[in-house]
Design an enzyme around this catalytic site. Structure first.
Site, PDB file in Angstrom:
ATOM      1  N   HIS A  18       0.856  -1.195   0.000  1.00 32.94           N
ATOM      2  CA  HIS A  18       0.000   0.000   0.000  1.00 32.94           C
ATOM      3  C   HIS A  18       0.892   1.245   0.000  1.00 32.94           C
ATOM      4  O   HIS A  18       2.125   1.122   0.030  1.00 32.94           O
ATOM      5  CB  HIS A  18      -0.984  -0.007   1.174  1.00 32.94           C
ATOM      6  CG  HIS A  18      -0.366  -0.154   2.530  1.00 32.94           C
ATOM      7  ND1 HIS A  18       0.554   0.739   3.031  1.00 32.94           N
ATOM      8  CD2 HIS A  18      -0.530  -1.097   3.500  1.00 32.94           C
ATOM      9  CE1 HIS A  18       0.917   0.381   4.241  1.00 32.94           C
ATOM     10  NE2 HIS A  18       0.287  -0.756   4.551  1.00 32.94           N
ATOM     11  N   HIS A  21       3.797   1.506   2.549  1.00 29.37           N
ATOM     12  CA  HIS A  21       5.032   0.793   2.167  1.00 29.37           C
ATOM     13  C   HIS A  21       5.763   1.591   1.084  1.00 29.37           C
ATOM     14  O   HIS A  21       6.989   1.688   1.084  1.00 29.37           O
ATOM     15  CB  HIS A  21       4.714  -0.597   1.586  1.00 29.37           C
ATOM     16  CG  HIS A  21       3.984  -1.512   2.523  1.00 29.37           C
ATOM     17  ND1 HIS A  21       2.763  -2.069   2.211  1.00 29.37           N
ATOM     18  CD2 HIS A  21       4.311  -1.981   3.748  1.00 29.37           C
ATOM     19  CE1 HIS A  21       2.367  -2.842   3.209  1.00 29.37           C
ATOM     20  NE2 HIS A  21       3.285  -2.812   4.151  1.00 29.37           N
ATOM     21  N   CYS A 126       1.437 -10.529  20.470  1.00 25.15           N
ATOM     22  CA  CYS A 126       0.608  -9.877  19.441  1.00 25.15           C
ATOM     23  C   CYS A 126       1.135 -10.305  18.080  1.00 25.15           C
ATOM     24  O   CYS A 126       2.291 -10.013  17.751  1.00 25.15           O
ATOM     25  CB  CYS A 126       0.660  -8.356  19.583  1.00 25.15           C
ATOM     26  SG  CYS A 126      -0.113  -7.533  18.156  1.00 25.15           S
ATOM     27  N   CYS A 129       2.227  -7.321  15.781  1.00 24.50           N
ATOM     28  CA  CYS A 129       3.579  -6.789  16.038  1.00 24.50           C
ATOM     29  C   CYS A 129       4.624  -7.887  15.889  1.00 24.50           C
ATOM     30  O   CYS A 129       5.808  -7.581  15.798  1.00 24.50           O
ATOM     31  CB  CYS A 129       3.717  -6.259  17.460  1.00 24.50           C
ATOM     32  SG  CYS A 129       2.607  -4.958  17.922  1.00 24.50           S
ATOM     33  N   CYS A 144      -3.627  -4.630  22.212  1.00 29.32           N
ATOM     34  CA  CYS A 144      -2.380  -4.070  21.708  1.00 29.32           C
ATOM     35  C   CYS A 144      -2.692  -2.668  21.187  1.00 29.32           C
ATOM     36  O   CYS A 144      -3.596  -2.505  20.363  1.00 29.32           O
ATOM     37  CB  CYS A 144      -1.830  -4.941  20.566  1.00 29.32           C
ATOM     38  SG  CYS A 144      -0.642  -4.042  19.539  1.00 29.32           S
ATOM     39  N   HIS A 147      -2.452  -2.439  17.214  1.00 21.12           N
ATOM     40  CA  HIS A 147      -3.336  -3.241  16.353  1.00 21.12           C
ATOM     41  C   HIS A 147      -4.759  -3.365  16.903  1.00 21.12           C
ATOM     42  O   HIS A 147      -5.626  -3.935  16.242  1.00 21.12           O
ATOM     43  CB  HIS A 147      -2.719  -4.629  16.117  1.00 21.12           C
ATOM     44  CG  HIS A 147      -1.419  -4.541  15.371  1.00 21.12           C
ATOM     45  ND1 HIS A 147      -0.204  -4.433  16.000  1.00 21.12           N
ATOM     46  CD2 HIS A 147      -1.164  -4.465  14.042  1.00 21.12           C
ATOM     47  CE1 HIS A 147       0.756  -4.323  15.090  1.00 21.12           C
ATOM     48  NE2 HIS A 147       0.204  -4.325  13.904  1.00 21.12           N
ATOM     49  N   LYS A 298      -6.256   6.793   9.492  1.00 22.71           N
ATOM     50  CA  LYS A 298      -5.320   5.675   9.436  1.00 22.71           C
ATOM     51  C   LYS A 298      -5.814   4.664   8.396  1.00 22.71           C
ATOM     52  O   LYS A 298      -6.997   4.382   8.310  1.00 22.71           O
ATOM     53  CB  LYS A 298      -5.249   5.028  10.833  1.00 22.71           C
ATOM     54  CG  LYS A 298      -4.058   4.123  10.989  1.00 22.71           C
ATOM     55  CD  LYS A 298      -3.895   3.648  12.423  1.00 22.71           C
ATOM     56  CE  LYS A 298      -2.873   2.516  12.413  1.00 22.71           C
ATOM     57  NZ  LYS A 298      -2.660   1.901  13.686  1.00 22.71           N
ATOM     58  N   LYS A 301      -7.652  -2.191   6.582  1.00 20.24           N
ATOM     59  CA  LYS A 301      -8.494  -3.038   5.734  1.00 20.24           C
ATOM     60  C   LYS A 301      -9.953  -2.896   6.147  1.00 20.24           C
ATOM     61  O   LYS A 301     -10.843  -2.835   5.312  1.00 20.24           O
ATOM     62  CB  LYS A 301      -8.052  -4.503   5.876  1.00 20.24           C
ATOM     63  CG  LYS A 301      -6.875  -4.840   4.995  1.00 20.24           C
ATOM     64  CD  LYS A 301      -6.652  -6.344   4.971  1.00 20.24           C
ATOM     65  CE  LYS A 301      -5.278  -6.623   4.381  1.00 20.24           C
ATOM     66  NZ  LYS A 301      -4.614  -7.785   4.920  1.00 20.24           N
TER      67      LYS A 301
HETATM   68  N1  MSP Z   1       8.432  -6.908   8.499  1.00 20.10           N
HETATM   69  C1  MSP Z   1       8.530  -5.820   9.385  1.00 20.10           C
HETATM   70  C2  MSP Z   1       9.826  -5.063   9.193  1.00 20.10           C
HETATM   71  C3  MSP Z   1      11.069  -5.904   9.341  1.00 20.10           C
HETATM   72  S1  MSP Z   1      12.493  -4.943   9.004  1.00 20.10           S
HETATM   73  C4  MSP Z   1      13.756  -5.948   9.427  1.00 20.10           C
HETATM   74  C5  MSP Z   1       7.363  -4.866   9.158  1.00 20.10           C
HETATM   75  N2  MSP Z   1       6.693  -4.993   8.004  1.00 20.10           N
HETATM   76  S2  MSP Z   1       5.444  -4.089   7.560  1.00 20.10           S
HETATM   77  O1  MSP Z   1       5.039  -4.591   6.282  1.00 20.10           O
HETATM   78  O2  MSP Z   1       4.460  -4.076   8.589  1.00 20.10           O
HETATM   79  O3  MSP Z   1       5.986  -2.641   7.412  1.00 20.10           O
HETATM   80  C6  MSP Z   1       7.060  -2.378   6.544  1.00 20.10           C
HETATM   81  C7  MSP Z   1       7.458  -0.917   6.608  1.00 20.10           C
HETATM   82  O4  MSP Z   1       6.377  -0.136   6.112  1.00 20.10           O
HETATM   83  C8  MSP Z   1       7.736  -0.460   8.046  1.00 20.10           C
HETATM   84  O5  MSP Z   1       8.870   0.372   8.102  1.00 20.10           O
HETATM   85  C9  MSP Z   1       6.491   0.319   8.397  1.00 20.10           C
HETATM   86  O6  MSP Z   1       6.717   1.351   9.311  1.00 20.10           O
HETATM   87  C10 MSP Z   1       6.115   0.885   7.048  1.00 20.10           C
HETATM   88  N3  MSP Z   1       4.699   1.241   6.996  1.00 20.10           N
HETATM   89  C11 MSP Z   1       3.614   0.409   7.084  1.00 20.10           C
HETATM   90  N4  MSP Z   1       2.492   1.167   7.038  1.00 20.10           N
HETATM   91  C12 MSP Z   1       2.818   2.477   6.925  1.00 20.10           C
HETATM   92  C13 MSP Z   1       2.114   3.673   6.762  1.00 20.10           C
HETATM   93  N5  MSP Z   1       0.799   3.751   6.768  1.00 20.10           N
HETATM   94  N6  MSP Z   1       2.836   4.801   6.555  1.00 20.10           N
HETATM   95  C14 MSP Z   1       4.208   4.790   6.448  1.00 20.10           C
HETATM   96  N7  MSP Z   1       4.893   3.688   6.630  1.00 20.10           N
HETATM   97  C15 MSP Z   1       4.246   2.535   6.990  1.00 20.10           C
HETATM   98  O7  MSP Z   1       7.133  -4.014   9.996  1.00 20.10           O
END
Ligand code: MSP
Length: 523
Positions: A18, A21, A126, A129, A144, A147, A298, A301
């Site tokens: 999304h 990411h 959790c 997390c 949590c 979440h 925020k 889904k």
């Molecule tokens: N798998 C772990 C990270 C392991 S790193 C050794 C994880 N994955 S995640 O898919 O949940 O998130 C990946 C990255 O995307 C994280 O840095 C997270 O902060 C970032 N983001 C996820 N949602 C986000 C937003 N809505 N806005 C900005 N960044 C966000 O955590």
């Protein structure tokens, strides 16, 4: 600067990418492209985090194997990064065999060192997390806080890592290196968390978590996802507990790990502790960006407001990702939360990229063709007051931008670039080259145009990390070599003589259609 090694967080593959990411990958790509303009040896790593209970549960709910889920979604991340021109050197998947083997060796080394021990434990886990939570950190309803889900009560015999052994060393490192955690206002949060840090469970019973890397010599336990995930930063470049690769020796320590603020604890406490235990140097910086909301809400889904990065390109029928990259990168000051809205996207990219920057170049080149048949006139800065100063200001901005990048201030650097563009637009308005031409003051008119073109060469180099396609189109029309290192840029980029013909002038960015934004809003 001899090398620059930069990483992103690796994304969970329980869903598709999304724009949150995407935000991180865009910031990282921009930093990487900027530093490519300062070093010859850049290494940019990204990838996917594919083990753990969350993936296991999602696959089970879909009736497919975890590996099938990982393959399907990892490809979606790769496709999205391609569409956004994310120019990484390596995409690691934690299910890669090389990675899995090295993680097993890392775990074994820490057991042998006495930093990992076995212990019976009951805790609150959790799966969102992928970690045990401290009861005092839950909401009043026992959820949590990130979440808003009740954690599972887990009673297992697990391996534990002696995190407490490294507490003092980490506190000292953070205090001695004020730029270790960026932005620095987050360092205090980490120091507070370190106050009551305890040893952490680093394995799960195979009976509960099957989708993970086996502990060598104890296949009833799978290695905790965060040891697995964090290790990607070293396994990807060939770390080995016995004979590390040449690449590892060259690139480690990382110059910066770019991550979201929600996973700062794992990167600034757990990861340094694992590295200290492995007797490896710590990364130079951990840059925690903020979160992206959609229309100030925020993304989730359940709310149905999750936006895929490629859908933005489709909504606005964008052939290139530059505008989206620019918008995301400038959505928030360093480390703060940002927001995405279709309406704001349209307004901002039209104002900055089409009107201010694109139009400026287009008008200037058109006037050069109209008044001088596309031929740059002999330079004489004395003829037009403020013109030398403007070029000097643009050149000075290179250092200002570099300085912002030294602190990972991506939006702040973009603002500096746009302020040069704004000053240049003002310079054109103030000097009205069309009037000068009418009054037959051709030398003055020619100098105004040259000054603008000189500035635009510098602007194209500075905007390149954000908008690589637009920058290339600008540079092409200016006959400017974008491969130049930032420190080698001068105020002598435009040469006297034929620059361009009418048919070679093309707008570098077309305005985003407002009807498309309206359609998208109605949808
Ligand atoms: N798998 C772990 C990270 C392991 S790193 C050794 C994880 N994955 S995640 O898919 O949940 O998130 C990946 C990255 O995307 C994280 O840095 C997270 O902060 C970032 N983001 C996820 N949602 C986000 C937003 N809505 N806005 C900005 N960044 C966000 O955590």
């Amino acid at each position: 600067m001899d090398k620059f090694y930069i990483t992103t967080a690796i994304d969970y593959v329980n869903g598709a990418p999304h724009i949150g990411h995407a935000y991180e990958k865009i910031l990282t790509d921009i930093i990487a492209r900027h530093y490519s303009q300062r070093t010859n040896d850049m290494y940019f790593l990204t990838g996917t985090d594919e083990h753990g209970i969350k993936i296991q549960k999602t696959a089970a709910a879909k009736g497919i194997t975890p590996k099938e889920l990982c393959d399907e979604n990892a490809q979606k991340f790769k496709d999205a990064w391609k569409a956004l021109d994310i120019n990484y050197n390596k995409f690691i998947r934690t299910t890669d065999e090389e990675h899995e083997k090295t993680v097993q060796k890392i775990f074994k080394k820490l057991v042998e060192k006495g930093d990992i021990y076995k212990h019976s434990y009951e805790g609150l886990y959790c799966s969102g997390c992928e970690c045990f939570l401290n009861p005092k950190d839950l909401t009043e309803d026992g959820l949590c806080p990130d979440h808003m889900k009740k954690p599972d009560v887990v009673k297992e015999e697990n391996y534990f890592f002696k995190l407490s052994k490294y507490k003092d060393a980490i506190i000292k490192h953070i205090k001695d290196n004020p730029d270790f955690i960026v932005p620095s206002f987050r360092a205090n949060e980490v120091l507070n968390q370190l106050e009551d840090i305890q040893d952490i469970s680093v394995s799960r019973a195979k009976t509960n978590v099957q989708w993970g890397i086996d502990v060598l010599d104890d296949p009833e336990q799978s290695i905790y996802v965060w040891i697995d995930a964090l290790s990607n930063y070293i396994t990807a470049i060939g770390y080995d507990t016995e004979t590390p690769s040449e690449a590892f020796k060259k690139y480690w320590p990382a110059d910066v790990h770019v991550i979201g603020k929600d996973i700062l604890k794992f990167h600034s406490i757990y990861w340094p502790a694992f590295l200290l235990a492995l007797e490896l140097p710590l990364p130079k910086h951990i840059f925690a960006h903020g979160w992206i909301t959609i229309d100030e809400t925020k993304m989730s889904k359940s709310l149905g407001n999750v936006i895929s990065p490629t859908s933005v390109l489709e909504t606005f029928e964008l052939k290139e990702p530059d505008a989206f990259r620019y918008y995301m990168a400038t959505s928030a000051p360093c480390g703060r939360d940002g927001n995405y809205s279709d309406e704001d996207f349209k307004e901002k990219v039209n104002a900055h990229l089409a009107n201010s920057m694109g139009n400026l170049l287009n008008r200037t080149l058109s006037m050069l063709v109209k008044y001088f048949d596309g031929v740059v006139q002999p330079k004489n800065y004395e003829l037009v007051s403020g013109s030398k100063e403007l070029v000097k200001k643009a050149l000075g901005t290179v250092k200002i931008v570099e300085n912002h990048f030294n602190h990972f201030e991506i939006a702040e650097a973009a603002q500096e670039i746009m302020s040069v563009v704004d000053l240049t637009n003002k310079f054109v308005t103030d000097n009205a080259p069309w009037t000068l031409a009418k009054e037959e003051k051709m030398a003055e008119c020619g100098q105004v145009l040259t000054t603008v073109l000189e500035v635009m060469c510098i602007v194209s180099a500075l905007i390149y990390p954000y908008c690589p396609n637009i920058a290339q189109s600008m540079a092409k029309q200016l006959s400017f070599d974008l491969n130049v290192k930032l420190d080698d840029i001068t105020d002598e980029n435009i040469k006297e003589g034929k620059l361009i013909s009418k048919e070679d002038i093309t707008p570098v960015f077309l305005r985003v259609d407002s009807e498309l934004a309206d359609k998208s809003a109605k949808k």
